[in-house]
Design a protein around this motif. Structure first.
Motif, PDB file in Angstrom:
ATOM      1  N   ASP A  49       0.844  -1.204   0.000  1.00 24.76           N
ATOM      2  CA  ASP A  49       0.000   0.000   0.000  1.00 24.76           C
ATOM      3  C   ASP A  49       0.871   1.242   0.000  1.00 24.76           C
ATOM      4  N   ILE A  50       1.124   1.923  -1.022  1.00 24.00           N
ATOM      5  CA  ILE A  50       0.691   1.780  -2.418  1.00 24.00           C
ATOM      6  C   ILE A  50       1.951   1.798  -3.275  1.00 24.00           C
ATOM      7  N   ASN A  71       0.288  -9.854  -3.011  1.00 23.92           N
ATOM      8  CA  ASN A  71      -0.265  -8.658  -2.379  1.00 23.92           C
ATOM      9  C   ASN A  71       0.029  -8.708  -0.880  1.00 23.92           C
ATOM     10  N   LEU A  75      -4.901  -3.536   1.008  1.00 20.76           N
ATOM     11  CA  LEU A  75      -5.891  -3.105   0.033  1.00 20.76           C
ATOM     12  C   LEU A  75      -5.902  -4.040  -1.168  1.00 20.76           C
ATOM     13  N   HIS A  77      -5.451  -4.814  -4.948  1.00 16.61           N
ATOM     14  CA  HIS A  77      -4.578  -4.222  -5.961  1.00 16.61           C
ATOM     15  C   HIS A  77      -4.751  -4.942  -7.286  1.00 16.61           C
ATOM     16  N   GLN A  91      -9.045   2.867 -15.826  1.00 16.96           N
ATOM     17  CA  GLN A  91      -9.366   3.457 -14.516  1.00 16.96           C
ATOM     18  C   GLN A  91     -10.828   3.887 -14.442  1.00 16.96           C
ATOM     19  N   CYS A 160      -1.538  -0.384 -11.088  1.00 16.31           N
ATOM     20  CA  CYS A 160      -2.736  -0.718 -10.337  1.00 16.31           C
ATOM     21  C   CYS A 160      -3.756   0.370 -10.667  1.00 16.31           C
ATOM     22  N   HIS A 165      -5.126   4.535  -6.919  1.00 15.87           N
ATOM     23  CA  HIS A 165      -3.822   3.896  -6.722  1.00 15.87           C
ATOM     24  C   HIS A 165      -2.786   4.360  -7.742  1.00 15.87           C
ATOM     25  N   TYR A 166      -3.159   4.421  -9.011  1.00 11.92           N
ATOM     26  CA  TYR A 166      -2.235   4.887 -10.053  1.00 11.92           C
ATOM     27  C   TYR A 166      -1.791   6.316  -9.738  1.00 11.92           C
ATOM     28  N   MET A 170       1.206   4.062  -7.786  1.00  8.74           N
ATOM     29  CA  MET A 170       1.313   2.614  -7.936  1.00  8.74           C
ATOM     30  C   MET A 170       1.369   2.261  -9.423  1.00  8.74           C
TER      31      MET A 170
END
Length: 178
Positions: A49-50, A71, A75, A77, A91, A160, A165-166, A170
């Motif tokens: 994370d993350i 993972n 969270l 992912h 997304q 991710c 997240h991106y 991530m």
């Protein structure tokens, strides 16, 4: 019923009778999914994370790589191979999936998903599914795999695309060398 409507109905029924596979018509110029047994190399990628570890990867055009995705975070992912524009489009789909309750920040709604096809999730709600051959969702504490044959020299990302997240960083660089 007109001939056009009959042909349209027959076409729809034929499509519905096909076996469920992960986006069979989807073409990627940078490669395709492959059976794990055909891999020439295995790369383990940790998700937290993350962040991803490692943050960048180098592969060769023509190489088949088995990605083992662990993972270690708290969270949900995703590991998704593609170009930045592909991630931006994906997304939007992931946000729709989260808003519809098909996934939460920590889990996949298994009641609405079928994980039998190629190890990827397939949702039962029309128009919403997570079955792209270049992508896999991994719940906290779980491990998943994705095997990919890289077709050409390219600069890709692994990312991710779970909402936020991106944008939080991530994403990693994946260079495909000749």
């Amino acid at each position: 019923m007109t001939l056009h409507k009959c042909l349209s109905l027959a076409s729809c029924l034929w499509v519905l009778s096909l076996p469920a596979v992960a986006s069979p018509g989807e073409h990627f110029d940078f490669g395709h999914s492959a059976p794990a047994a055909s891999a020439t190399r295995t790369i383990e990628v940790e998700m937290s994370d993350i962040a991803f570890n490692p943050k960048s990867l180098d592969v060769k055009a023509g190489e088949t790589v088995r990605f083992v995705l662990v993972n270690k975070g708290h969270l949900l992912h995703e590991f998704n191979l593609g170009h930045a524009a592909m991630h931006a489009e994906h997304q939007k789909e992931m946000l729709d999936m989260q808003q519809s309750g098909m996934m939460t920040p920590t889990a996949i709604n298994h009641a609405g998903m079928d994980h039998s096809a190629m190890g990827h999730g397939s949702m039962n709600m029309p128009g919403m599914k997570h079955d792209d051959p270049n992508s896999v969702l991994v719940e906290p504490g779980k491990t998943a795999e994705l095997t990919w044959t890289f077709a050409k020299t390219d600069n890709l990302e692994f990312a991710c695309n779970v909402p936020g997240h991106y944008q939080a960083g991530m994403v990693g660089q994946l260079k495909v060398a000749p």
